[in-house]
Design an enzyme around this catalytic site. Sequence first.
Site, PDB file in Angstrom:
ATOM      1  CB  CYS A   2      -0.920   0.137   1.136  1.00 17.32           C
ATOM      2  SG  CYS A   2      -1.757  -1.434   1.495  1.00 17.32           S
ATOM      3  NE  ARG A  28       4.510   1.737  -0.796  1.00 16.26           N
ATOM      4  CZ  ARG A  28       5.471   1.506   0.158  1.00 16.26           C
ATOM      5  NH1 ARG A  28       6.600   2.031  -0.075  1.00 16.26           N
ATOM      6  NH2 ARG A  28       5.172   0.529   1.203  1.00 16.26           N
ATOM      7  CD1 TRP A  75      -0.460  -4.953  -4.376  1.00 20.58           C
ATOM      8  CD2 TRP A  75      -0.111  -6.176  -2.590  1.00 20.58           C
ATOM      9  NE1 TRP A  75       0.065  -6.136  -4.756  1.00 20.58           N
ATOM     10  CE2 TRP A  75       0.227  -6.780  -3.800  1.00 20.58           C
ATOM     11  CE3 TRP A  75       0.023  -6.670  -1.442  1.00 20.58           C
ATOM     12  CZ2 TRP A  75       0.909  -8.125  -3.485  1.00 20.58           C
ATOM     13  CZ3 TRP A  75       0.501  -7.843  -1.032  1.00 20.58           C
ATOM     14  CH2 TRP A  75       1.052  -8.575  -2.081  1.00 20.58           C
ATOM     15  CG  ASN A 101       1.767  -0.560   3.708  1.00 19.58           C
ATOM     16  OD1 ASN A 101       1.639  -1.714   3.563  1.00 19.58           O
ATOM     17  ND2 ASN A 101       3.077  -0.067   3.770  1.00 19.58           N
ATOM     18  N   GLY A 102      -0.011  -2.775   6.139  1.00 16.63           N
ATOM     19  CA  GLY A 102       0.587  -3.669   7.071  1.00 16.63           C
ATOM     20  C   GLY A 102      -0.547  -4.974   7.183  1.00 16.63           C
ATOM     21  CD  GLU A 479      17.961 -10.185 -11.206  1.00 13.37           C
ATOM     22  OE1 GLU A 479      17.353 -11.215 -10.502  1.00 13.37           O
ATOM     23  OE2 GLU A 479      17.493  -9.116 -11.479  1.00 13.37           O
ATOM     24  CE  LYS A 483      14.442  -8.148 -12.683  1.00 14.39           C
ATOM     25  NZ  LYS A 483      15.024  -8.226 -11.354  1.00 14.39           N
ATOM     26  CD  GLU A 486      10.645  -8.603 -11.391  1.00 13.65           C
ATOM     27  OE1 GLU A 486       9.939  -8.581 -10.480  1.00 13.65           O
ATOM     28  OE2 GLU A 486      11.680  -8.320 -11.402  1.00 13.65           O
ATOM     29  CG  HIS A 502      20.772 -33.969 -13.187  1.00 13.17           C
ATOM     30  ND1 HIS A 502      21.394 -35.427 -13.068  1.00 13.17           N
ATOM     31  CD2 HIS A 502      21.958 -33.613 -13.259  1.00 13.17           C
ATOM     32  CE1 HIS A 502      22.736 -35.572 -13.081  1.00 13.17           C
ATOM     33  NE2 HIS A 502      23.105 -34.422 -13.145  1.00 13.17           N
ATOM     34  CE  LYS A 602      12.146  -0.953  -6.332  1.00 12.40           C
ATOM     35  NZ  LYS A 602      12.968  -1.877  -7.264  1.00 12.40           N
TER      36      LYS A 602
HETATM   37  C1  AGP Z   1      12.978  -7.957  -8.204  1.00 11.30           C
HETATM   38  O1  AGP Z   1      12.888  -7.420  -9.752  1.00 11.30           O
HETATM   39  C2  AGP Z   1      11.689  -8.057  -7.566  1.00 11.30           C
HETATM   40  N1  AGP Z   1      10.942  -6.842  -7.801  1.00 11.30           N
HETATM   41  C3  AGP Z   1      11.801  -8.610  -6.095  1.00 11.30           C
HETATM   42  O2  AGP Z   1      12.220  -9.858  -6.335  1.00 11.30           O
HETATM   43  C4  AGP Z   1      12.700  -7.952  -4.919  1.00 11.30           C
HETATM   44  O3  AGP Z   1      14.278  -8.052  -5.312  1.00 11.30           O
HETATM   45  C5  AGP Z   1      12.454  -8.828  -3.810  1.00 11.30           C
HETATM   46  O4  AGP Z   1      11.095  -8.475  -3.277  1.00 11.30           O
HETATM   47  C6  AGP Z   1      13.388  -8.210  -2.598  1.00 11.30           C
HETATM   48  O5  AGP Z   1      13.350  -6.911  -2.239  1.00 11.30           O
HETATM   49  P1  AGP Z   1      14.463  -6.239  -1.362  1.00 11.30           P
HETATM   50  O6  AGP Z   1      15.804  -6.200  -2.050  1.00 11.30           O
HETATM   51  O7  AGP Z   1      13.850  -4.564  -1.161  1.00 11.30           O
HETATM   52  O8  AGP Z   1      14.467  -6.814  -0.093  1.00 11.30           O
END
Ligand code: AGP
Length: 607
Positions: A2, A28, A75, A101-102, A479, A483, A486, A502, A602
Amino acid sequence: MCGIFGCVLRNGPVVPQILDGLGRLEYRGYDSTGVAVIDNGVLQIRKDAGKIKDVVIRLKINEMKGSIGMGHTRWATHGAPNMINAHPHTDSSGRIAVIHNGVIENFMELKQELLDKGHNFISKTDTEVIPNLIEEEMKSDIGLTEATLRALRRLKGSYAIVVLSSLEPDKIVCARMESPLVLGVSDEGTYCASDAPAIRPYTNKVIYLRNGELATLDVNGYKIVKVSDGSSIERVPEQITWSLEMSEKQDFPHYMLKEIFEQPTSLRNGLRLQEKYVDLLTMFLDRGKEVFLVSAGTSQHSCIVGSYIFSKIARLTTYPVISSEFIEQYGSTVGIDSIVLAVSQSGETYDTLKAVDHARMRAATVLGLTNTVGSTLTRVSRAYVIQQAGPEIGVAATKTFTGQVLVLAQLALKLAKLRGKLSQDELDEYKESMQKIPGWVETVLEKTYDNVKDLALKYKDDKLFFFLGRGISSATAMEGRLKLLEITYVPSLAYPAGESKHGPISIIQKDTACVFVCPQGETHAEIIGSIMEMKARGASIISICEKGDEAIKRLSDSFIEMPKGIPELLTPIPYIVPLQLLAYELAILKGLDPDQPRNLAKSVTVP
Ligand code: AGP
């Protein structure tokens, strides 16, 4: 998660600033939008499911008046994304409004208690207990601040909240426990928000609220107290040093692309770390009986990269652990001799902070690597280092990945020196190579973007991607895959290439796209074997390889050439760049917004 924005102005109207602030928090992730103001002593609320711009038009939010108010982007955690569950929520009398938020863990029992006392509930949210608890406390003839303090003492869980009430129409009360909240002060008014970029257009003076603190805001400023006993806390504002332009899109169509292209700069900044902090972290790393690298998502991939570098150049064994698994996996063995290096861009990721709390409880030494000054991780770490990448707004982590790897590499190098594991020549060589990284990344951005665009056009309709690498490049592959997954939602897999036979190889068919990360170095001969295995089964091979690597190019259907001479252990930084660009371009070709992928936030500040 949120987004929260509140503000009290000397001269209204407040709504334009609330909407601007919410817009800056869109990254966010959210599903609903809501605004509350007090106009002529009357509390007014407009809210609904949907994006800010749609809800604003639909509910004519721009017409709301008043010089004090708050806004929320929700959210969903409890209850579907709809109008009833959108924030703000009010008490039964409709005079106290709360945004949150929480997650309130004990809301069921509190709700039952309040229902028994005659309060009405209309939503499915945990938040609605908060205004009702405040209403209940206010029956004892105490003010809004004191009633909020008492209500908060009843809550278990995490929160950043803002409270607005027509009973005391000139003030905002806000508080935090685990979820972030920052205050801002200017001559025009006082602000609070989930994140500093939302406040930055109005002031560069901010105060980071800490866990268990409550602040009362009015046009003259703020007063902070401890939630536990109401005692006053003096805290002077900090100056934000980054400009608004630094956190805006400039001429780029998306934050993600802007942040990818910012990497030469953010990496240069990442090479200017304060020596004494790097030394301190190195000293702790050297002392540990065991070292855990705890993190989530992209940060975990940095940790995997880091584990190879620590092992190879400093002869330090580290265990990269996904933070949500840490307590299950190592919770009963972590102890006084353990070092937990928590890596988190935001410094607010719930799972990572939970793992850290557990480690601290068992007397382990917690170290932090984060991009966020004032974040919770910086406060709970024995020592920490800020990676200096500047604000990252795009949900997909890009410049913070390369920045984290660079910091971990610098720590490993220091440790190698401390332990005498590299000769002076080797140390000098690595140091020199690290200084060249920003330039290499610049070259990659200049020379490969057009090729990546062609690649994206060629593979835009593919329904499955494989990402493979050997050694440290297996983390680059993971990684690259994250990308793509997501922001394009295209199913994809990533494996250390040696593992594919395997099991995963069974799904390879004619033309399945296989992206190989294949720098020169110790793993080069093995990766050629892995490419041949996939080629023999009809896969379409896309390689990221060194310029002039004819052996790889001959086996590939498409390739992206990288600068020559990058030591293999440092390749994850430049080699991830074309994969970031590939994911971005594919998202654009699919008509998706790479800055706001569905279901993602985020920073994940809830369990
Ligand atoms: C990465 O592209 C993601 N959005 C996500 O995996 C992110 O890296 C993860 O939530 C960890 O966040 P942080 O580094 O703020 O702890």
